[in-house]
Design an enzyme around this catalytic site. Structure first.
Site, short mmCIF file in Angstrom:
data_model
loop_
_atom_site.label_atom_id
_atom_site.label_comp_id
_atom_site.label_asym_id
_atom_site.label_seq_id
_atom_site.Cartn_x
_atom_site.Cartn_y
_atom_site.Cartn_z
N TYR A 45 0.82 -1.22 0.00
CA TYR A 45 0.00 0.00 0.00
C TYR A 45 0.86 1.28 0.00
O TYR A 45 0.34 2.38 -0.19
CB TYR A 45 -0.92 0.07 1.23
CG TYR A 45 -1.87 -1.09 1.42
CD1 TYR A 45 -2.08 -2.03 0.42
CD2 TYR A 45 -2.55 -1.24 2.63
CE1 TYR A 45 -2.94 -3.10 0.62
CE2 TYR A 45 -3.43 -2.31 2.82
CZ TYR A 45 -3.61 -3.24 1.82
OH TYR A 45 -4.46 -4.29 2.04
N HIS A 103 0.82 -11.63 2.32
CA HIS A 103 -0.24 -10.94 1.57
C HIS A 103 -0.96 -11.87 0.58
O HIS A 103 -2.18 -11.85 0.47
CB HIS A 103 0.37 -9.74 0.83
CG HIS A 103 -0.60 -8.63 0.58
ND1 HIS A 103 -0.27 -7.31 0.63
CD2 HIS A 103 -1.92 -8.65 0.28
CE1 HIS A 103 -1.32 -6.55 0.37
NE2 HIS A 103 -2.34 -7.36 0.14
#
Ligand code: A2P
Length: 279
Positions: A45, A103
């Site tokens: 991010y 992730h």
């Protein structure tokens, strides 16, 4: 197999993916003001530094908030994961992460060495855990066959699997396996990136309960035993998404929501290339 020490976390967290696109610091500050204390970020991010600095400057004690970050696809494997954890801590400006997740299970859909890479990644995470750099270990976007690789090699069990979950996309096999293994499911996009908010069944039910469709989706997650991580850049909607106390979805309405046909999903799947989002 060793159990991860139990960590008590809030039942709703704040998804910071949007905060990478908007004015991140402002969004995180407003989320804190709205009452969020669990912040879900990721190296991908590119906002770990922003999340960390807003929390550090908040005046709150370190124990009163929770930070989760994630190891990206390109950092899978023992050495890379070790470095990725160090980089995340550095960017966050923290001595420890409350939660660290893998992730995605594969570096790419045609990664033939994914099982070996996952085992190495998990080992690096377990070491970081024993050194006090991470409190709780988990995964994200793992389906049962990916979870099995971790469960087969772990000395510390995964405590969390964060998956896409919302009405019309429940990933029931993964939910069921996580329940069996005592793994908490967290929902990313608990409102299907706002797509499901126009669904007539949901809008009608929300009107009956006198709540917004977003609140209905979030309560649905909670009643399914899933921890939602809603994202919003609007302070009003941030607050609304935490105000879920006044109603309970009746069993037959829960069944109606569960029986909704697939309403669309992000198109992101761990075992194949991204397909265009289905609306
Ligand atoms: P906004 O940031 O303008 O509030 P998800 O978390 O499922 O991915 O959904 C995120 C999307 O849902 C964002 O576009 C966000 O827009 C919107 N959203 C978040 N909370 C609400 C709400 N309470 N009502 C309507 N839309 C919402």
């Amino acid at each position: 197999m060793e159990q991860t020490k139990k960590l008590l976390i809030p039942s709703i967290g704040f998804g910071t993916y949007k905060a990478a696109i908007q004015d991140g610091a402002q969004v995180i500050r407003e989320a804190l003001d709205a009452g969020y204390r669990y912040f879900d970020t990721a190296s991908f991010y590119e906002n770990e530094d922003v999340v960390g600095s807003v929390l550090a400057g908040s005046g709150l004690s370190r124990k009163s908030y929770f930070v989760a970050s994630k190891i990206w696809k390109s950092d899978l494997g023992y050495d890379s994961a070790k470095e990725a954890i160090a980089r995340s801590l550095d960017r966050l400006g923290l001595d420890y992460m409350d939660v660290c997740l893998i992730h995605w299970p594969k570096s790419s859909p045609d990664d033939t060495r994914w099982e070996e890479r996952l085992a190495g990644t998990w080992k690096a995470m377990e070491e970081a855990c024993s050194q006090g750099k991470i409190r709780t270990l988990g995964v994200s976007n793992f389906l049962p066959h990916h979870l099995k690789v971790i469960l087969d090699c772990a000395s510390i069990r995964p405590a969390i699997d964060q998956i896409e979950f919302h009405p019309g996309y429940l990933q029931e096999e993964t939910l069921e396996e996580c329940r069996r293994q005592g793994i908490l499911v967290q929902a990313w996009s608990p409102m299907g990136r706002a797509r499901v908010l126009q669904d007539p069944l949901l809008t009608n039910l929300a009107a009956q309960y006198g709540v917004s469709t977003a609140q209905l989706c979030l309560k649905f997650a909670l009643q399914m035993g899933v921890m939602p991580l809603p994202k919003s850049v609007s302070p009003d909607r941030m607050r609304q998404n935490l105000a879920l106390g006044g109603f309970v979805i009746a069993d037959d309405d829960m069944e109606k929501i569960k029986a909704m046909p697939c309403t669309g999903w992000s198109g992101e799947h761990p075992d194949r290339e991204r397909v265009p989002a289905q609306n």
